[in-house]
Structures are given as C-alpha cells and as structure tokens.
Design a protein around this motif. Structure first.
Motif, mmCIF file in Angstrom:
data_model
loop_
_atom_site.group_PDB
_atom_site.id
_atom_site.type_symbol
_atom_site.label_atom_id
_atom_site.label_comp_id
_atom_site.label_asym_id
_atom_site.label_seq_id
_atom_site.Cartn_x
_atom_site.Cartn_y
_atom_site.Cartn_z
ATOM 1 N N ILE A 96 8.383 7.832 79.551
ATOM 2 C CA ILE A 96 9.696 8.452 79.788
ATOM 3 C C ILE A 96 9.521 9.955 80.006
ATOM 4 C CG2 ILE A 96 11.908 9.017 78.699
ATOM 5 C CD1 ILE A 96 11.779 6.279 77.330
ATOM 6 N N ALA A 97 8.652 10.580 79.237
ATOM 7 C CA ALA A 97 8.397 12.017 79.403
ATOM 8 C C ALA A 97 7.774 12.312 80.766
ATOM 9 C CB ALA A 97 7.493 12.512 78.291
ATOM 10 N N ALA A 98 6.900 11.430 81.236
ATOM 11 C CA ALA A 98 6.300 11.635 82.557
ATOM 12 C C ALA A 98 7.355 11.544 83.658
ATOM 13 C CB ALA A 98 5.185 10.606 82.782
ATOM 14 N N ILE A 99 8.315 10.622 83.509
ATOM 15 C CA ILE A 99 9.431 10.540 84.464
ATOM 16 C C ILE A 99 10.256 11.824 84.402
ATOM 17 C CG2 ILE A 99 11.535 9.290 85.067
ATOM 18 C CD1 ILE A 99 10.258 6.797 83.747
ATOM 19 N N ARG A 100 10.567 12.273 83.192
ATOM 20 C CA ARG A 100 11.336 13.510 82.999
ATOM 21 C C ARG A 100 10.659 14.692 83.678
ATOM 22 N NH1 ARG A 100 10.159 15.636 77.317
ATOM 23 N NH2 ARG A 100 8.234 16.027 78.490
ATOM 24 N N ASP A 101 9.343 14.834 83.475
ATOM 25 C CA ASP A 101 8.639 15.984 84.028
ATOM 26 C C ASP A 101 8.535 15.920 85.543
ATOM 27 O OD1 ASP A 101 8.391 16.795 81.440
ATOM 28 O OD2 ASP A 101 6.274 16.293 81.234
ATOM 29 N N THR A 102 8.406 14.712 86.090
ATOM 30 C CA THR A 102 8.399 14.568 87.549
ATOM 31 C C THR A 102 9.733 15.022 88.129
ATOM 32 O OG1 THR A 102 6.872 12.694 87.386
ATOM 33 C CG2 THR A 102 8.077 12.953 89.457
ATOM 34 N N LEU A 103 10.807 14.602 87.496
ATOM 35 C CA LEU A 103 12.138 15.038 87.952
ATOM 36 C C LEU A 103 12.325 16.535 87.744
ATOM 37 C CD1 LEU A 103 14.196 12.072 86.451
ATOM 38 C CD2 LEU A 103 14.030 12.619 88.892
ATOM 39 N N GLY A 104 11.825 17.052 86.610
ATOM 40 C CA GLY A 104 12.001 18.468 86.296
ATOM 41 C C GLY A 104 11.328 19.403 87.268
ATOM 42 N N GLN A 105 10.284 18.910 87.932
ATOM 43 C CA GLN A 105 9.567 19.757 88.885
ATOM 44 C C GLN A 105 10.063 19.600 90.324
ATOM 45 O OE1 GLN A 105 7.311 22.107 87.830
ATOM 46 N NE2 GLN A 105 8.160 21.413 85.877
ATOM 47 N N MET A 106 11.064 18.738 90.525
ATOM 48 C CA MET A 106 11.633 18.586 91.857
ATOM 49 C C MET A 106 12.661 19.682 92.106
ATOM 50 S SD MET A 106 11.879 14.405 91.953
ATOM 51 C CE MET A 106 12.394 14.243 93.651
ATOM 52 N N ALA A 107 12.911 19.954 93.355
ATOM 53 C CA ALA A 107 13.705 21.138 93.711
ATOM 54 C C ALA A 107 15.197 20.956 93.530
ATOM 55 C CB ALA A 107 13.408 21.534 95.169
ATOM 56 N N LEU A 195 12.006 10.033 101.534
ATOM 57 C CA LEU A 195 13.205 10.834 101.310
ATOM 58 C C LEU A 195 13.393 11.155 99.829
ATOM 59 C CD1 LEU A 195 15.694 8.989 103.705
ATOM 60 C CD2 LEU A 195 14.318 11.034 104.162
ATOM 61 N N ASP A 196 13.857 12.381 99.527
ATOM 62 C CA ASP A 196 14.061 12.801 98.141
ATOM 63 C C ASP A 196 15.080 11.912 97.430
ATOM 64 O OD1 ASP A 196 12.203 14.771 98.256
ATOM 65 O OD2 ASP A 196 13.619 16.435 98.477
ATOM 66 N N ASP A 197 16.170 11.548 98.132
ATOM 67 C CA ASP A 197 17.180 10.696 97.507
ATOM 68 C C ASP A 197 16.583 9.348 97.099
ATOM 69 O OD1 ASP A 197 19.141 12.552 97.625
ATOM 70 O OD2 ASP A 197 20.199 11.681 99.355
ATOM 71 N N GLU A 198 15.727 8.811 97.936
ATOM 72 C CA GLU A 198 15.097 7.531 97.617
ATOM 73 C C GLU A 198 14.111 7.679 96.452
ATOM 74 O OE1 GLU A 198 13.372 6.221 101.254
ATOM 75 O OE2 GLU A 198 15.291 5.540 102.113
ATOM 76 N N ARG A 199 13.471 8.844 96.375
ATOM 77 C CA ARG A 199 12.573 9.099 95.240
ATOM 78 C C ARG A 199 13.363 9.166 93.938
ATOM 79 N NH1 ARG A 199 8.059 13.613 97.149
ATOM 80 N NH2 ARG A 199 7.187 12.398 98.889
ATOM 81 N N LEU A 200 14.524 9.815 93.990
ATOM 82 C CA LEU A 200 15.379 9.896 92.802
ATOM 83 C C LEU A 200 15.825 8.494 92.386
ATOM 84 C CD1 LEU A 200 17.642 13.030 93.482
ATOM 85 C CD2 LEU A 200 15.595 12.873 92.070
ATOM 86 N N ASP A 201 16.174 7.675 93.366
ATOM 87 C CA ASP A 201 16.602 6.305 93.048
ATOM 88 C C ASP A 201 15.461 5.529 92.395
ATOM 89 O OD1 ASP A 201 19.140 6.707 94.047
ATOM 90 O OD2 ASP A 201 18.705 5.879 96.035
#
Length: 589
Positions: A96-107, A195-201
C-alpha cells in the motif's frame, strides 16, 4: 483448550483502516519481519491474478481469502494485539505504501490527493500538522522504529517518508527489499499504460483489490495464553512460525512479571543483532539444546523444549526461572558466534574452526559449545583437532553413517556439560576414531565427489608437504584463486573415456589443486596438453605427488592404475595429516 471469543470475516481495510481499532504486535510475542524475495514475489503474483479475475466482475472473484489471523482483544475491542498474521499485514502495508509513493510522485493534483487519502485511511494519520502520526499497524520493538520511519511516517507535502532510521538488522533490510520489489513491479506495470488517467485507474484498482478484496478471518481471544495456543495450532505445519518464535512466545507466557519478559526480550534482541541469518539462529537454538540434553531432531525441538522447561519452571526447589534460561541462552549465543565465524582471539583455534566450517561439520558445534564454557582456547584446540580427525576418518573418507557420528558427539556434549572431564571426553573421541590401518584402507579407495571436501583434504595434504619440505607457506591453497582439478577429465573426448567413468572421476587420486582461473576447455584435454600447467604449479600436491602416472604414454591413454597408485601414496600422507594422537603444540604452531 483455548477460548475463542469471536471469529469474523475482515477485509484488509477493516483490519488496518482508519475507523477500526489499531493493530499492534506486542513486544512479548511474535518475530521480526521475515519475508524474502520469494515470498514477496509470490504475494505480488497472487494479487495480480486476483486483480485480473476481479475485473471480470464475476461474484466468485470479488474476494481473495488470505488466511486467518489471531488477536488478543479487550471486551470492547478498542485495541487488538496481533499474535499471528504479522508477515501478511506488514507486507500488505508495504505494498500500500508503494502505491501511495507512486501516486505521490506523479504530477497531477488528483494523484497527490489519492496518495494522501491512502496514507490517512490505511497507514497512519495525524490530528495536526506537528502531531505524531497514529499508526494503524505497529510492529514489535525489533522493527517498530525502522518500519515507522521507512514506511509509515509520510510527508504529504513532499510525498516522501522520513527515512531517518538506518537499517541495523536483517529484518530491516528485508523491509527495504520488499518495498523496492513492489516499486519495481508497479513501475514495470504502469510503464505499459500510456495515459496518466489510465495509470491512476490501474493504481486505484490495485489499491481496492488490497483493501476491499483481501479477506482474513480474525480469531479474537481474551488472553495471551489462549492466543498462543491458537497461534501454535495454526502454525504447526506452516513456515510462518519457526521454533525460535515458538520458544520466545512460550518464555513470555511463562514469565512471572515484566522484568522477566524484559530479560527474554534482551536475549532475543542479542540473537537478532548477533546473527546475520535467521537460519543461523535456528541452528544455534538446536545446538544449544543438544549441547545440554543430547540429540533432538529439528522437527520436535520446540515440543521437547516446552515439555522440559515447563517441568523445570514448575518445580519449587531448586528454583529455575525464565530469566535463568534467557541468560544462559544469551551467554551461549556469544560463544557460538565465535565458533561459527572463527572469531576467537586465538589464531590456532580460529584455523581449526575454519576447517570445521570448510568441511560443513556442523555436528561438531554442540560439543565445541559445551567445551567453550568449561575451558580455555588452548584446550579447545585439542578437542577441535580430535573432532576433525574423527569427522574426516569416519565420515568424509570412511563414508560411515553420519547419524551415528552425530549421536556420539551430541551425547558427549551433554556429558561434558554435565561435568565429564575434558581429558575423558578426548579419550572417548580417540576411541571412536578409525585406526590407522582402517583409515589408510578407506583412503586408498575413497571417492570424494564434493569439491569443498576434496579442496579441504588436498589443502591439508599440501600444508603437510610444505612443512615436511621446509618450504615457506606462502601459498594459501584454500583461497578463491585455487580450484580443484580433475586430472582425468570430467568430460573427456569419447576416445579417451573410461568404460567405468563414474567409478574413477571423483577418486581423490584423480584430483589435485591448481592456482589461477580455471580453464574448463583445457581441463578436458589429455595429460600431455596439461602437463606444462601442472609442472609450473607452485603447489607441491600437484608437482610432487606423481600426476604423470595417470597417463599411459605408450598407449596414449589415461591409466586407472595411475589413479590407484597416486591415491595409495596420498593415503600414507593422510595418516600423518589426521593422526589419532594429538601432536605436541610445538609441532603444530
């Protein structure tokens, strides 16, 4: 019979979610983080399979049962002490932390908001900007601070964790490795999503799979004794719990007060700090017990320890308490470390311990541990030398039943701990050692397929030859630059191959030592093609033991009789290298 208050289905989000009682691994039970790459990769693979199945929308694929956990809960369930399930909950939190950090480093702002929500909902939250985080999962004292700093104490502004605690234990490195492993898996997965939106999904789906799809059965118990009983039953056949963990839990259960629990924790902290690998702690615990009580198999070690100590702890006189056992264990662990890493301040003993390790003669350690608590290092040298001679003559060369050797040495270790004089112990070992005639006969026909054992035997013969010739021992024959060479090749050309190739290839008369990088192609050539390399060697076991006898020049063929003759000569030397009677100190050092 253990009392179970309640057993209920819980998702991961319910176990470590913000609106549920926090989970804490108590200091008086459980082990440190132990999952390595194999377990983490399996976990990731299972999650990916579940994620794909879940996307199909079928009702059967909405949940993934990951197993039971055991907790101690109060009447109002305001807190939960975790007795079983630490590895799974810790690994899930790391992912879960790895998911959080991946999202946290996105623009994008949305990605940062998602990261902050994950932190607050499933890892930790703060009541104020400068307040300490409320952790939803708290590990035991061995990993607590490192896990908090490296995984949980996240800065919402920078999108990074604090990471101030430095890894000091193997478990800390495993936590780091698990996190890096998950980061790599996530990075590789989203690299194929344009696409960034697809990555977020995709990241949101992965998070939902974990917190909504992973299902446990939480078994709630009222006391630590009930929890331990359930804990042991669940883990009796699984890897998730080791003998070391079970013994620690048992000692905590038997501790009479907090001071005794603290003494157990001090002992376990010493074990974790002293040993680099968990397997070495397991081996130490068995050898410690064997050195005092004789042979016991690994699979029955815990039940044997529990039964024996329960009786002793319950005796009125003489009083033997948990703290006494913990102190003895901690003291012995320091001496055991010196044995397995050759870490004494006595160089002759260290050299003998190097030999024990090179041979893989683990059966020697219980007796050496027993002796180390009774005498000085010089006296230990005599016993270590006799054990090595026994091991070489009985097992390595004689190829006799190794379990019988273990039984003899383990029983002797118990006797030494019980007060048997060391002179009597030495005399007993010498009585067990096969005599010179038997050893010479065994050596003359011995195959030695294990390269480590062949290297050891040839190295000791090399050292003996150098001493006899008065040659300075400037060549270290057991370094990484020395390899075991099969004179008659392991893969000869068909026209040079013996009809009974397997009978002769690993005979010690067919093996020698060579310095330098091994040339596999050259190793498979005929003797004349390799003779120059042998003649130019600085090792006497190669230049002075008649290697040329292995080649029949008249018929341009390898000679089995040459192997027999050379091995017979090596056997005569071996009797002097591994003597039954201990040589005088002056001749050895």
């Amino acid at each position: 019979m253990a009392i179970i208050k309640h057993a209920a289905r819980q998702t991961l989000g319910q176990l470590i979610g913000a609106n549920n009682p926090p989970v804490e691994v108590p200091d008086d039970s459980q082990r440190q983080y132990a999952w390595g790459k194999k377990e983490v990769d399996t976990y990731w693979s299972d999650i990916q399979k579940f994620m794909k199945a879940r996307q199909t929308g079928s009702e059967a694929s909405t949940e993934y049962f990951i197993g039971p956990i055991v907790t101690i809960t109060d009447d109002k369930v305001t807190s939960r002490s975790l007795l079983d399930g630490q590895q799974r909950l810790t690994t899930s939190t790391i992912l879960i932390a790895a998911i959080r950090d991946t999202l946290g480093q996105m623009a994008s702002t949305e990605a940062r908001l998602m990261a902050n929500n994950i932190q607050r909902d499933y890892i930790a939250r703060k009541d104020g900007r400068h307040s300490r985080p409320q952790l939803f999962l708290t590990l035991s004292l061995f990993d607590r601070d490192f896990f908090k700093d490296f995984i949980q104490d996240w800065n919402e502004t920078t999108g990074k964790v604090v990471s101030t605690e430095k890894p000091t234990r193997p478990s800390h490195k495993l936590i780091q490795d698990a996190y890096s492993n998950f980061q790599t898996h996530i990075t590789n997965a989203i690299a194929n999503i344009p696409l960034d939106d697809e990555r977020l999904d995709w990241l949101d789906d992965l998070k939902d799979c974990l917190v909504k799809g992973l299902v446990f059965v939480e078994i709630q118990t009222p006391t630590s004794s009930d929890a331990n009983e359930v804990f042991e039953t669940i883990n009796s056949r699984g890897k998730d719990l080791s003998t070391v963990d079970l013994v620690r839990n048992f000692l905590m259960e038997k501790s009479r007060d907090d001071a005794e629990k603290g003494r157990v924790n001090n002992a376990w902290q010493a074990l974790l700090d002293r040993f680099e690998r968990r397997e070495d702690i397991e081996k130490f615990l068995r050898h410690f017990w064997v050195s005092r009580h004789g042979d016991v198999r690994s699979h029955s070690l815990y039940t044997t320890i529990r039964s024996h100590l329960t009786t002793r702890f319950d005796e009125e006189l003489p009083r033997y308490e948990v703290r006494h056992f913990a102190a003895e264990l901690q003291d012995a662990s320091g001496r055991y470390i010196d044995l397995i890493v050759s870490g004494t301040d006595h160089e002759p003993l260290n050299g003998l311990l190097d030999e024990v390790r090179a041979l893989g003669a683990d059966a020697a350690y219980p007796l050496l541990l027993a002796v180390s608590g009774k005498t000085n290092y010089s006296e230990m040298c005599r016993v270590a030398r006799e054990i090595l001679t026994f091991y070489v003559r009985w097992t390595v060369v004689g190829r006799r039943e190794s379990t019988l050797l273990e039984e003899k040495l383990f029983g002797l270790a118990k006797a030494v701990n019980g007060g048997l004089p060391l002179e009597s112990a030495s005399r007993q070992i010498r009585d067990w050692i096969p005599d010179d005639e038997t050893f010479r006969s065994d050596f003359e026909k011995a195959p030695v397929p294990r390269s480590t054992q062949a290297r050891y035997l040839l190295t000791k013969i090399e050292q003996h030859l150098r001493i006899s010739a008065g040659v300075d021992d400037v060549v270290v024959a057991n370094t990484s630059t020395v390899h075991v060479e099969h004179i008659y090749p392991q893969s000869p050309a068909p026209e040079y191959r013996f009809s009974e190739h397997g009978t002769w290839i690993n005979r010690l008369g067919n093996q020698t030592l060579l310095l330098g990088r091994k040339n596999r192609a050259a190793s498979n050539r005929t003797f004349p093609d390799k003779a120059a390399a042998y003649e130019s060697s600085s090792l006497l076991v190669t230049t002075n033991t008649g290697l040329s006898r292995l080649w029949d020049a008249d018929n341009s063929a390898w000679s089995t009789q040459g192997i027999v003759d050379r091995q017979r000569d090596l056997a005569k030397i071996a009797v002097e290298v591994w003597p039954i009677d201990t040589p005088a100190e002056s001749k050895l050092f």
